[in-house]
Design an enzyme around this catalytic site. Structure first.
Site, mmCIF file in Angstrom:
data_model
loop_
_atom_site.group_PDB
_atom_site.id
_atom_site.type_symbol
_atom_site.label_atom_id
_atom_site.label_comp_id
_atom_site.label_asym_id
_atom_site.label_seq_id
_atom_site.Cartn_x
_atom_site.Cartn_y
_atom_site.Cartn_z
ATOM 1 N N ASP A 99 0.788 -1.241 0.000
ATOM 2 C CA ASP A 99 0.000 0.000 0.000
ATOM 3 C C ASP A 99 0.814 1.281 0.000
ATOM 4 O OD1 ASP A 99 1.047 -0.003 2.541
ATOM 5 O OD2 ASP A 99 -0.776 -0.741 3.493
ATOM 6 N N GLU A 121 -0.160 -9.118 -0.922
ATOM 7 C CA GLU A 121 -0.755 -8.536 0.300
ATOM 8 C C GLU A 121 -1.999 -7.725 -0.086
ATOM 9 O OE1 GLU A 121 0.666 -5.335 3.213
ATOM 10 O OE2 GLU A 121 1.629 -7.116 4.028
ATOM 11 N N GLU A 135 -2.239 5.096 2.858
ATOM 12 C CA GLU A 135 -2.169 3.681 2.458
ATOM 13 C C GLU A 135 -3.518 3.068 2.125
ATOM 14 O OE1 GLU A 135 -0.565 5.002 5.058
ATOM 15 O OE2 GLU A 135 1.554 4.693 4.638
ATOM 16 N N HIS A 217 6.219 5.454 12.585
ATOM 17 C CA HIS A 217 6.465 6.288 11.405
ATOM 18 C C HIS A 217 5.212 6.799 10.717
ATOM 19 C CE1 HIS A 217 5.143 3.370 8.372
ATOM 20 N NE2 HIS A 217 5.598 2.460 9.198
ATOM 21 N N ARG A 219 2.252 8.486 8.846
ATOM 22 C CA ARG A 219 2.004 9.898 8.518
ATOM 23 C C ARG A 219 0.893 10.508 9.370
ATOM 24 N NH1 ARG A 219 4.872 9.425 3.878
ATOM 25 N NH2 ARG A 219 5.384 11.341 2.790
ATOM 26 N N HIS A 250 12.992 5.767 12.805
ATOM 27 C CA HIS A 250 12.778 5.875 11.349
ATOM 28 C C HIS A 250 13.453 7.142 10.834
ATOM 29 C CE1 HIS A 250 10.539 6.180 7.563
ATOM 30 N NE2 HIS A 250 10.040 4.970 7.770
HETATM 31 C C1 UD1 Z 1 6.722 4.997 3.638
HETATM 32 C C2 UD1 Z 1 5.336 4.589 3.130
HETATM 33 C C3 UD1 Z 1 4.559 3.844 4.215
HETATM 34 C C4 UD1 Z 1 5.380 2.686 4.769
HETATM 35 C C5 UD1 Z 1 6.724 3.225 5.250
HETATM 36 C C6 UD1 Z 1 7.609 2.103 5.727
HETATM 37 C C7 UD1 Z 1 4.120 6.003 1.548
HETATM 38 C C8 UD1 Z 1 3.312 7.233 1.362
HETATM 39 N N1 UD1 Z 1 4.564 5.781 2.794
HETATM 40 O O1 UD1 Z 1 6.540 5.988 4.653
HETATM 41 O O2 UD1 Z 1 3.350 3.328 3.670
HETATM 42 O O3 UD1 Z 1 4.677 2.113 5.850
HETATM 43 O O4 UD1 Z 1 7.393 3.881 4.148
HETATM 44 O O5 UD1 Z 1 8.679 2.562 6.471
HETATM 45 O O6 UD1 Z 1 4.367 5.291 0.604
HETATM 46 N N2 UD1 Z 1 14.113 8.558 4.568
HETATM 47 C C9 UD1 Z 1 15.494 8.499 4.498
HETATM 48 N N3 UD1 Z 1 16.061 7.281 4.174
HETATM 49 C C10 UD1 Z 1 15.348 6.159 3.970
HETATM 50 C C11 UD1 Z 1 13.951 6.240 4.081
HETATM 51 C C12 UD1 Z 1 13.348 7.446 4.360
HETATM 52 O O7 UD1 Z 1 16.179 9.485 4.687
HETATM 53 O O8 UD1 Z 1 15.935 5.106 3.689
HETATM 54 C C13 UD1 Z 1 13.478 9.878 4.858
HETATM 55 C C14 UD1 Z 1 13.567 10.828 3.638
HETATM 56 O O9 UD1 Z 1 13.719 12.143 4.110
HETATM 57 C C15 UD1 Z 1 12.194 10.631 2.983
HETATM 58 C C16 UD1 Z 1 11.328 10.508 4.224
HETATM 59 O O10 UD1 Z 1 12.088 9.696 5.119
HETATM 60 O O11 UD1 Z 1 11.816 11.715 2.167
HETATM 61 C C17 UD1 Z 1 9.957 9.938 3.998
HETATM 62 O O12 UD1 Z 1 9.980 8.738 3.226
HETATM 63 P P1 UD1 Z 1 8.590 8.215 2.556
HETATM 64 O O13 UD1 Z 1 8.849 6.917 1.901
HETATM 65 O O14 UD1 Z 1 7.982 9.305 1.747
HETATM 66 O O15 UD1 Z 1 7.628 8.048 3.795
HETATM 67 P P2 UD1 Z 1 7.698 7.028 5.007
HETATM 68 O O16 UD1 Z 1 7.191 7.752 6.206
HETATM 69 O O17 UD1 Z 1 9.011 6.380 5.056
HETATM 70 N N1 UDP Z 2 12.330 -3.381 10.574
HETATM 71 C C1 UDP Z 2 13.699 -3.449 10.327
HETATM 72 N N2 UDP Z 2 14.529 -2.606 11.025
HETATM 73 C C2 UDP Z 2 14.057 -1.691 11.929
HETATM 74 C C3 UDP Z 2 12.657 -1.619 12.143
HETATM 75 C C4 UDP Z 2 11.816 -2.471 11.447
HETATM 76 O O1 UDP Z 2 14.164 -4.266 9.526
HETATM 77 O O2 UDP Z 2 14.863 -0.958 12.533
HETATM 78 C C5 UDP Z 2 11.430 -4.274 9.803
HETATM 79 C C6 UDP Z 2 10.356 -4.996 10.580
HETATM 80 O O3 UDP Z 2 10.818 -6.247 11.061
HETATM 81 C C7 UDP Z 2 9.238 -5.149 9.562
HETATM 82 C C8 UDP Z 2 9.405 -3.938 8.677
HETATM 83 O O4 UDP Z 2 10.717 -3.432 8.907
HETATM 84 O O5 UDP Z 2 9.416 -6.295 8.741
HETATM 85 C C9 UDP Z 2 8.378 -2.906 9.013
HETATM 86 O O6 UDP Z 2 8.681 -1.701 8.380
HETATM 87 P P1 UDP Z 2 7.942 -0.355 8.727
HETATM 88 O O7 UDP Z 2 7.455 -0.376 10.127
HETATM 89 O O8 UDP Z 2 8.868 0.750 8.344
HETATM 90 O O9 UDP Z 2 6.731 -0.312 7.688
HETATM 91 P P2 UDP Z 2 5.241 -0.907 7.712
HETATM 92 O O10 UDP Z 2 5.313 -2.350 7.949
HETATM 93 O O11 UDP Z 2 4.481 -0.154 8.761
HETATM 94 O O12 UDP Z 2 4.737 -0.564 6.350
#
Ligand code: UD1
Ligand code: UDP
Length: 377
Positions: A99, A121, A135, A217, A219, A250
């Site tokens: 999602d 999923e 999502e 994390h 939103r 995160h």
């Molecule tokens: C995203 C997904 C969410 C998922 C989550 C898992 C969307 C809208 N959101 O949220 O569904 O549950 O990932 O973690 O698709 N960033 C870094 N390095 C990284 C990752 C993120 O610096 O490796 C920072 C960056 O500034 C980036 C920000 O996090 O712009 C947000 O990343 P984004 O993927 O837009 O949103 P998440 O909150 O990570």
């Molecule tokens: N996870 C990881 N390292 C971390 C925190 C979480 O590998 O420091 C793994 C966790 O075991 C799970 C996945 O990341 O499989 C969950 O990711 P996240 O919570 O970012 O996203 P969501 O599942 O809510 O989309």
């Protein structure tokens, strides 16, 4: 024989963890399928950690992540970025997961290129457009575009049937996260697993203290939600010196900023960088309880017998709530503290929440998906 062309697309850490077993399984079936992997890199460091653990070397890397990216820009970048990849490979099937914005935008891009979309999923719903945001809408859009739907549970299949998806296009497989988890638990427990990251966390652990593991994390929790969460964690830590809170934070700046501002400098709260998947699995196993708003962790924890307090008002994963491993606590400071204390001080309550069970699968989901694809291709 002409091979079936598969393009597997993902972009964030959880998609990578949950798609890795499928990539590995398709790589065992090269006589029938030509399978390529494209990463949007919606996440960068957190995605690369997973690719390196599962030894996946993508065929295409769009490298799209921008600091503090917004949904509009990200969506259009993914659609435009995928166009040349789709033109180059002309896949028969595009596989997307879950999602995220990568999921939704990739399914649209694949559909425009006349590929058939396979949704892994599939069918999770809260029926609340704004929770989780965005999502719930992402997965609904992808569901409406997809040809084949791989649902983790019977309840998620039923959601799709209620939306008039044809029964024969849905397969209940369990969640591929359990495939990934079982693979990782085995690796973590094996003698050859000697990891620097695990060693460094191990040095922070005080063996006589119970561990509370925290992640967050979402939103919809940005802003007030995270401040409430931090207030709760601070109070729990200050009032219970015999526990340690481990919190891999995160990388989203909307999360990092309040968490480090509110929780730095408290000796029994350990703020650490996101962990690699095997280290995180190792720390889940060591933990007494988990407090999170994560989707994936809600699915993994029951398999490890760990109680989870979920900092959300709704969940699309009702199975573990029904069986008792998961309790929804929202972002209400007092409720988080109250439910944590119940688990810390009421042994019967802890025992009732910490039973081992697998509502999300048996580790065979990717195999089932491939057998299905062999039949319909
Ligand atoms: C995203 C997904 C969410 C998922 C989550 C898992 C969307 C809208 N959101 O949220 O569904 O549950 O990932 O973690 O698709 N960033 C870094 N390095 C990284 C990752 C993120 O610096 O490796 C920072 C960056 O500034 C980036 C920000 O996090 O712009 C947000 O990343 P984004 O993927 O837009 O949103 P998440 O909150 O990570
Ligand atoms: N996870 C990881 N390292 C971390 C925190 C979480 O590998 O420091 C793994 C966790 O075991 C799970 C996945 O990341 O499989 C969950 O990711 P996240 O919570 O970012 O996203 P969501 O599942 O809510 O989309």
């Amino acid at each position: 024989m002409v091979k079936i062309k598969n393009l597997i697309i993902f972009g964030t850490r959880p998609e990578a963890i949950k798609m890795a077993p499928l990539v590995k399984e398709f790589q065992k079936n090269t006589d029938i399928f030509e399978t390529r992997v494209c990463i949007t890199a919606q996440h960068r460091e957190m995605l690369d950690q997973v690719l390196s653990f599962f030894e996946i070397d993508p065929d295409y890397d769009l490298d799209l992540m921008k600091p503090n990216q917004n949904l509009h820009r990200l969506t259009s970048d993914i659609i435009m970025g995928l166009k040349p990849v789709l033109d180059d490979f002309c896949p028969d099937f595009v596989y997307v997961h879950g999602d995220t914005t990568t999921t939704m935008a990739s399914s649209i891009a694949g559909f425009y290129a006349n590929a058939r979309i396979c949704h892994i999923e599939a069918g999770l719903r809260t029926f609340n457009k704004r929770s989780p945001f965005p999502e719930e809408i992402n997965r609904t859009v992808t569901g409406s575009i997809s040809e084949y739907h791989f649902s983790p549970t019977k309840a998620s299949k039923q959601n799709l049937l209620n939306e008039n998806v044809k029964d024969e296009n849905i397969l209940v497989t369990g969640n591929t996260v359990i495939d990934a988890l079982l693979f990782s638990v085995e690796k973590v427990n094996s003698m050859i697993f000697k990891d620097e990251e695990v060693e460094s966390i191990n040095r922070l652990i005080e063996p006589d203290k119970r561990i509370i593991l925290v992640t967050g994390h979402r939103r919809e929790n940005h802003g007030t939600g995270f401040i409430n969460i931090c207030k709760a964690l601070k109070k729990i830590a200050l009032e219970n010196k015999n526990i340690q809170i481990f919190y891999p934070v995160h990388l989203n700046p909307n999360v990092k900023k309040p968490v480090y501002e509110y929780l730095s400098g408290i000796d029994n709260i350990k703020l650490i960088s996101p962990l690699s998947y095997p280290s995180f699995v190792w720390l889940m196993e060591k933990s007494y309880l988990i407090i999170t708003d994560s989707g994936g962790i809600q699915e993994e924890a029951p398999s490890l017998g760990k109680p989870v307090l979920v900092m959300r008002d709704t969940t699309e994963r009702p199975e573990a709530v029904k069986t008792g491993t998961v309790t929804l606590v929202g972002t209400d400071t007092e409720k988080i503290i109250r439910e944590t204390n119940k688990l810390l001080f009421n042994n019967d309550h802890y025992a009732s929440m910490s039973m081992l069970h697998n509502p999300y699968g048996d580790g065979q989901a990717s195999k089932k998906i491939i057998e299905f694809m062999k039949k319909v291709s």
